[in-house]
Design an enzyme around this catalytic site. Structure first.
Site, PDB file in Angstrom:
ATOM      1  N   GLU A 125      16.242  -1.667  34.751  1.00 37.39           N
ATOM      2  CA  GLU A 125      17.323  -0.676  34.336  1.00 37.39           C
ATOM      3  C   GLU A 125      17.818  -0.680  33.275  1.00 37.39           C
ATOM      4  O   GLU A 125      19.268  -0.492  33.284  1.00 37.39           O
ATOM      5  CB  GLU A 125      18.091  -0.082  35.520  1.00 37.39           C
ATOM      6  CG  GLU A 125      17.901   0.346  37.067  1.00 37.39           C
ATOM      7  CD  GLU A 125      16.584   1.698  36.654  1.00 37.39           C
ATOM      8  OE1 GLU A 125      16.686   2.136  35.637  1.00 37.39           O
ATOM      9  OE2 GLU A 125      16.012   1.954  38.281  1.00 37.39           O
ATOM     10  N   HIS A 148      24.601   0.628  38.910  1.00 41.72           N
ATOM     11  CA  HIS A 148      23.585   0.771  39.357  1.00 41.72           C
ATOM     12  C   HIS A 148      23.964   1.046  41.048  1.00 41.72           C
ATOM     13  O   HIS A 148      23.391  -0.237  41.580  1.00 41.72           O
ATOM     14  CB  HIS A 148      22.718   1.182  39.447  1.00 41.72           C
ATOM     15  CG  HIS A 148      21.908   1.571  39.968  1.00 41.72           C
ATOM     16  ND1 HIS A 148      22.232   3.309  40.019  1.00 41.72           N
ATOM     17  CD2 HIS A 148      20.016   2.048  39.967  1.00 41.72           C
ATOM     18  CE1 HIS A 148      20.571   3.686  40.597  1.00 41.72           C
ATOM     19  NE2 HIS A 148      19.817   2.393  40.941  1.00 41.72           N
ATOM     20  N   HIS A 150      22.778   2.306  44.876  1.00 41.28           N
ATOM     21  CA  HIS A 150      22.699   3.447  45.796  1.00 41.28           C
ATOM     22  C   HIS A 150      23.161   3.782  47.140  1.00 41.28           C
ATOM     23  O   HIS A 150      22.759   3.860  48.197  1.00 41.28           O
ATOM     24  CB  HIS A 150      20.711   2.846  46.421  1.00 41.28           C
ATOM     25  CG  HIS A 150      19.843   2.592  45.830  1.00 41.28           C
ATOM     26  ND1 HIS A 150      18.476   1.620  45.750  1.00 41.28           N
ATOM     27  CD2 HIS A 150      19.472   2.704  43.870  1.00 41.28           C
ATOM     28  CE1 HIS A 150      17.829   2.035  45.036  1.00 41.28           C
ATOM     29  NE2 HIS A 150      17.640   1.861  43.904  1.00 41.28           N
ATOM     30  N   GLU A 178      42.743  11.730  46.260  1.00 40.05           N
ATOM     31  CA  GLU A 178      42.811  10.497  45.244  1.00 40.05           C
ATOM     32  C   GLU A 178      41.310  10.829  45.031  1.00 40.05           C
ATOM     33  O   GLU A 178      41.671  10.371  43.250  1.00 40.05           O
ATOM     34  CB  GLU A 178      42.457   9.589  45.738  1.00 40.05           C
ATOM     35  CG  GLU A 178      41.459   8.849  45.574  1.00 40.05           C
ATOM     36  CD  GLU A 178      40.964   7.567  47.004  1.00 40.05           C
ATOM     37  OE1 GLU A 178      40.483   8.181  48.262  1.00 40.05           O
ATOM     38  OE2 GLU A 178      41.143   6.190  46.440  1.00 40.05           O
ATOM     39  N   HIS A 219      18.494   9.332  44.078  1.00 44.79           N
ATOM     40  CA  HIS A 219      18.157   7.533  43.657  1.00 44.79           C
ATOM     41  C   HIS A 219      19.476   7.379  43.871  1.00 44.79           C
ATOM     42  O   HIS A 219      19.824   5.766  44.792  1.00 44.79           O
ATOM     43  CB  HIS A 219      17.329   7.520  42.785  1.00 44.79           C
ATOM     44  CG  HIS A 219      17.464   6.441  42.228  1.00 44.79           C
ATOM     45  ND1 HIS A 219      16.373   5.749  41.411  1.00 44.79           N
ATOM     46  CD2 HIS A 219      18.204   5.101  42.043  1.00 44.79           C
ATOM     47  CE1 HIS A 219      16.496   4.781  41.022  1.00 44.79           C
ATOM     48  NE2 HIS A 219      17.673   4.179  41.470  1.00 44.79           N
TER      49      HIS A 219
HETATM   50  P1  13P Z   1      15.959  -3.511  39.279  1.00 42.94           P
HETATM   51  O1  13P Z   1      15.661  -4.975  41.174  1.00 42.94           O
HETATM   52  O2  13P Z   1      14.412  -4.436  38.569  1.00 42.94           O
HETATM   53  O3  13P Z   1      17.522  -3.817  39.479  1.00 42.94           O
HETATM   54  O4  13P Z   1      16.228  -2.091  40.209  1.00 42.94           O
HETATM   55  C1  13P Z   1      16.254  -1.905  41.003  1.00 42.94           C
HETATM   56  C2  13P Z   1      16.779  -0.993  41.405  1.00 42.94           C
HETATM   57  O5  13P Z   1      17.508   0.183  41.806  1.00 42.94           O
HETATM   58  C3  13P Z   1      16.295   0.628  39.874  1.00 42.94           C
HETATM   59  O6  13P Z   1      16.778   1.680  40.377  1.00 42.94           O
HETATM   60 ZN    ZN Z   2      17.492   1.921  42.129  1.00 45.06          ZN
END
Ligand code: 13P
Ligand code: ZN
Length: 280
Positions: A125, A148, A150, A178, A219
């Protein structure tokens, strides 16, 4: 002799506060269940004087070319998570899972200065991270972190809530008192897109021009901030609100009452934040 010194130097890097922060944070994110397997990635802008105490910028281990130009980031240093690396394992194996990079003068490659051992690569990413850094630096010169993850309840909410930026933001604001204080600009949403591409990178960065949280439906979420703690806290706050929403809306009868628009306005006034005018 030189090789022994270099090996000792590599060991010392693990003690650097910014490496320790990455180790702690990735472990916490995994512990929270947000980053299964290799899910999630972090990139963190490092100041030159922070880096040169630990790595020699002249000692380039490898040069990795970029297929998206980032001349705005020329000569900047980063610590990033590696592609395919498990957040669970960063703490026990930082040199394999993390990398310290310097963007070249032309912005078309990065030089690996430490880590990503065994031919590892920076996160897939990286386009979303780097282009978002450029967008956030335009808004805030103290900006340093793109994260980033999940986050479970944020993802769950994208299956059940209307995918509209205004109503999604207002629902989050109304789930925890908050929230409007922590992200008064609200969240932004992308349509579903293939991850790891330059296209999703550009789309994410466009949203980052005026917001620090961008949700990728089905995602995860991207967050931006001036420090690891602040960025983690931002995502944590949105994720907590999403968790409350998922719990409350699953209950028989659904959500019967929430924080009203007037109460949101009162909160913004009391905490001296300006909520997004398009949302409230
Ligand atoms: P990477 O392992 O390449 O960082 O990818 C993980 C991910 O969350 C892709 O969206
Ligand atoms: Zn991801």
């Amino acid at each position: 002799m030189k090789i022994i010194q270099e090996l000792e130097q590599d060991q010392l890097v693990v003690n650097a506060p910014f490496v320790q922060e990455m180790m702690e944070t990735t472990y916490n994110m995994w512990r929270l269940g947000w980053d299964e397997r290799n899910g999630g990635n972090i990139s963190y802008i490092l100041k030159e004087d922070e880096v040169i105490g630990y790595v020699n910028p002249e000692r380039v281990l490898r040069t990795i070319s970029l297929d998206f130009p980032v001349v705005e980031l020329a000569n900047k240093y980063f610590i990033v998570t590696g592609s395919g690396k498990y957040f669970k394992n960063v703490k026990s194996n930082p040199a394999e899972c993390l990398g310290i990079l310097k963007v070249t003068n032309d912005g078309d490659a990065v030089e690996l200065l430490w880590g990503l051992t065994g031919d590892g690569k920076p996160t897939s990413e990286l386009p979303s991270h780097f282009i978002s850094h450029i967008a956030r630096l335009r808004q805030d010169e103290k900006h340093r972190v793109i994260m980033h993850t999940h986050a479970t309840n944020i993802i769950a909410m994208t299956f059940t809530h209307e995918l509209d930026e205004k109503s999604f933001s207002k629902t989050l604001w109304k789930m925890c008192t908050e929230c409007i204080v922590v992200f008064p600009e609200g969240i932004r949403l992308l349509p579903w897109m293939v991850p790891g591409t330059n296209e999703i990178g550009k789309a994410t960065a466009e949203k980052m021009e005026d917001a620090r949280l961008v949700i990728w439906p089905f995602h995860g979420i991207f967050g931006a901030g001036e420090s690891i703690d602040e960025t983690f806290g931002l995502i944590e706050t949105a994720e907590k609100a999403a968790q409350v929403y998922m719990l409350a809306s699953a209950h028989r009868g659904g959500i019967s009452q929430d924080i009203t628009d007037q109460q949101l306005a009162d909160l913004a006034k009391a905490f001296n934040v300006e909520p997004n005018k398009n949302y409230l």
